[in-house]
Design a protein around this motif. Structure first.
Motif, PDB file in Angstrom:
ATOM      1  N   TYR A 194      29.616 -11.535 -64.449  1.00 25.42           N
ATOM      2  CA  TYR A 194      30.729 -11.001 -65.222  1.00 25.42           C
ATOM      3  C   TYR A 194      31.909 -10.741 -64.299  1.00 25.42           C
ATOM      4  CZ  TYR A 194      27.243 -10.090 -68.838  1.00 25.42           C
ATOM      5  OH  TYR A 194      26.255 -10.233 -69.773  1.00 25.42           O
ATOM      6  N   ASP A 195      33.125 -10.795 -64.851  1.00 21.22           N
ATOM      7  CA  ASP A 195      34.326 -10.440 -64.110  1.00 21.22           C
ATOM      8  C   ASP A 195      34.322  -8.926 -63.892  1.00 21.22           C
ATOM      9  OD1 ASP A 195      36.796 -10.577 -62.874  1.00 21.22           O
ATOM     10  OD2 ASP A 195      37.900 -10.456 -64.764  1.00 21.22           O
ATOM     11  N   SER A 196      34.610  -8.484 -62.686  1.00 17.98           N
ATOM     12  CA  SER A 196      34.501  -7.060 -62.359  1.00 17.98           C
ATOM     13  C   SER A 196      35.565  -6.216 -63.050  1.00 17.98           C
ATOM     14  CB  SER A 196      34.581  -6.860 -60.848  1.00 17.98           C
ATOM     15  OG  SER A 196      35.813  -7.347 -60.356  1.00 17.98           O
ATOM     16  N   THR A 197      36.734  -6.763 -63.315  1.00 17.52           N
ATOM     17  CA  THR A 197      37.791  -5.955 -63.928  1.00 17.52           C
ATOM     18  C   THR A 197      37.765  -6.015 -65.454  1.00 17.52           C
ATOM     19  OG1 THR A 197      39.332  -7.799 -63.721  1.00 17.52           O
ATOM     20  CG2 THR A 197      39.324  -6.174 -61.953  1.00 17.52           C
ATOM     21  N   SER A 198      37.620  -7.187 -66.020  1.00 15.19           N
ATOM     22  CA  SER A 198      37.683  -7.315 -67.478  1.00 15.19           C
ATOM     23  C   SER A 198      36.316  -7.302 -68.144  1.00 15.19           C
ATOM     24  CB  SER A 198      38.415  -8.603 -67.860  1.00 15.19           C
ATOM     25  OG  SER A 198      37.668  -9.732 -67.438  1.00 15.19           O
ATOM     26  N   GLY A 199      35.261  -7.572 -67.397  1.00 22.22           N
ATOM     27  CA  GLY A 199      33.918  -7.590 -67.965  1.00 22.22           C
ATOM     28  C   GLY A 199      33.588  -8.839 -68.754  1.00 22.22           C
ATOM     29  N   ILE A 200      34.410  -9.881 -68.638  1.00 18.24           N
ATOM     30  CA  ILE A 200      34.181 -11.135 -69.357  1.00 18.24           C
ATOM     31  C   ILE A 200      33.159 -11.967 -68.602  1.00 18.24           C
ATOM     32  CG2 ILE A 200      35.261 -13.273 -70.139  1.00 18.24           C
ATOM     33  CD1 ILE A 200      37.842 -11.694 -70.485  1.00 18.24           C
ATOM     34  N   SER A 201      32.244 -12.564 -69.335  1.00 20.03           N
ATOM     35  CA  SER A 201      31.184 -13.368 -68.733  1.00 20.03           C
ATOM     36  C   SER A 201      31.725 -14.696 -68.212  1.00 20.03           C
ATOM     37  CB  SER A 201      30.094 -13.637 -69.769  1.00 20.03           C
ATOM     38  OG  SER A 201      29.161 -14.551 -69.257  1.00 20.03           O
ATOM     39  N   ALA A 202      31.062 -15.233 -67.201  1.00 19.21           N
ATOM     40  CA  ALA A 202      31.416 -16.553 -66.687  1.00 19.21           C
ATOM     41  C   ALA A 202      31.009 -17.644 -67.680  1.00 19.21           C
ATOM     42  CB  ALA A 202      30.747 -16.795 -65.339  1.00 19.21           C
ATOM     43  N   ILE A 203      30.030 -17.343 -68.533  1.00 19.75           N
ATOM     44  CA  ILE A 203      29.583 -18.292 -69.560  1.00 19.75           C
ATOM     45  C   ILE A 203      30.300 -17.947 -70.860  1.00 19.75           C
ATOM     46  CG2 ILE A 203      27.626 -19.115 -70.905  1.00 19.75           C
ATOM     47  CD1 ILE A 203      25.826 -18.364 -68.555  1.00 19.75           C
ATOM     48  N   ASN A 204      31.147 -18.867 -71.335  1.00 17.51           N
ATOM     49  CA  ASN A 204      31.862 -18.656 -72.589  1.00 17.51           C
ATOM     50  C   ASN A 204      31.163 -19.339 -73.749  1.00 17.51           C
ATOM     51  OD1 ASN A 204      33.918 -17.200 -71.345  1.00 17.51           O
ATOM     52  ND2 ASN A 204      35.014 -19.064 -70.822  1.00 17.51           N
ATOM     53  N   ASN A 205      30.600 -20.518 -73.500  1.00 14.69           N
ATOM     54  CA  ASN A 205      30.033 -21.300 -74.577  1.00 14.69           C
ATOM     55  C   ASN A 205      28.823 -22.078 -74.061  1.00 14.69           C
ATOM     56  OD1 ASN A 205      29.725 -22.524 -77.043  1.00 14.69           O
ATOM     57  ND2 ASN A 205      31.367 -24.007 -76.739  1.00 14.69           N
ATOM     58  N   LEU A 206      27.742 -22.038 -74.813  1.00 12.12           N
ATOM     59  CA  LEU A 206      26.550 -22.840 -74.538  1.00 12.12           C
ATOM     60  C   LEU A 206      26.239 -23.632 -75.797  1.00 12.12           C
ATOM     61  CD1 LEU A 206      24.251 -20.157 -72.913  1.00 12.12           C
ATOM     62  CD2 LEU A 206      25.205 -22.121 -71.761  1.00 12.12           C
ATOM     63  N   LYS A 207      26.160 -24.949 -75.694  1.00 10.81           N
ATOM     64  CA  LYS A 207      25.899 -25.764 -76.875  1.00 10.81           C
ATOM     65  C   LYS A 207      24.808 -26.778 -76.575  1.00 10.81           C
ATOM     66  CE  LYS A 207      27.907 -28.857 -80.202  1.00 10.81           C
ATOM     67  NZ  LYS A 207      28.996 -29.750 -80.510  1.00 10.81           N
ATOM     68  N   ARG A 208      23.755 -26.758 -77.374  1.00  8.49           N
ATOM     69  CA  ARG A 208      22.665 -27.732 -77.269  1.00  8.49           C
ATOM     70  C   ARG A 208      23.129 -29.017 -77.931  1.00  8.49           C
ATOM     71  NH1 ARG A 208      18.440 -30.240 -75.209  1.00  8.49           N
ATOM     72  NH2 ARG A 208      16.452 -29.980 -76.251  1.00  8.49           N
ATOM     73  N   VAL A 209      23.025 -30.145 -77.234  1.00  7.48           N
ATOM     74  CA  VAL A 209      23.486 -31.425 -77.765  1.00  7.48           C
ATOM     75  C   VAL A 209      22.310 -32.236 -78.270  1.00  7.48           C
ATOM     76  CG1 VAL A 209      24.711 -33.557 -77.228  1.00  7.48           C
ATOM     77  CG2 VAL A 209      25.473 -31.404 -76.242  1.00  7.48           C
ATOM     78  N   SER A 210      21.404 -32.583 -77.388  1.00  3.19           N
ATOM     79  CA  SER A 210      20.249 -33.388 -77.754  1.00  3.19           C
ATOM     80  C   SER A 210      19.136 -32.482 -78.242  1.00  3.19           C
ATOM     81  CB  SER A 210      19.785 -34.187 -76.538  1.00  3.19           C
ATOM     82  OG  SER A 210      18.755 -35.056 -76.898  1.00  3.19           O
ATOM     83  N   ARG A 211      18.574 -32.803 -79.408  1.00  4.03           N
ATOM     84  CA  ARG A 211      17.502 -32.004 -79.982  1.00  4.03           C
ATOM     85  C   ARG A 211      16.276 -32.881 -80.163  1.00  4.03           C
ATOM     86  NH1 ARG A 211      21.688 -31.474 -83.709  1.00  4.03           N
ATOM     87  NH2 ARG A 211      20.333 -32.416 -85.269  1.00  4.03           N
TER      88      ARG A 211
END
Length: 132
Positions: free
Chosen positions: A65-82
């Motif tokens: 996470y960002d130390s000042t804003s608390g925003i995660s480094a991961i914004n989006n995770l999307k599974r493509v192949s199922r």
């Protein structure tokens, strides 16, 4: 469970939304390879493989996470192949996530790698997921 990679991504997604610092996930060789890619690309802070629980153990992932804003480094995770619909791409058609700002994880004949590494080695494969 029919799709362990979707379970892996969902556990990460839920932990990020709940602002957890550490998430524990059942391990497999494919999940370990994806975790190492996430670490090398800077999406997670650290990880540890524990062989104490179960036949293959667990993966403990420290989220970043960002130390000042608390925003995660991961914004989006999307599974493509199922399991019901696989997505295979040759080396020339490998996707670019957010015009090169994100990462696509590809399972190739030479192992699990990012789309940039697969293009460099000129191998195609199954597009597992997108991360941004």
């Amino acid at each position: 469970m029919t799709d362990p990679i979707s379970d892996y991504l969902t556990r990460l997604r839920n932990a990020v939304k709940a602002k957890h610092r550490v998430v524990e996930i059942p391990a497999s060789n494919l999940k370990k390879a994806i975790t190492e890619i996430l670490y090398k690309q800077g999406y997670i802070l650290s990880y540890r493989f524990d062989n104490d629980n179960g036949p293959q153990g667990t993966i403990k992932i420290a989220l970043k996470y960002d130390s000042t804003s608390g925003i995660s480094a991961i914004n989006n995770l999307k599974r493509v192949s199922r399991p019901g619909l696989r997505h295979y791409k040759p080396a020339a058609e490998l996707p670019r996530v957010i015009n090169g700002l994100g990462t696509a994880i590809i399972s190739t004949s030479r192992g699990v790698m990012t789309e940039k590494d697969a293009r460099r080695e000129n191998v195609g494969g199954e597009v597992l997921c997108y991360i941004s």
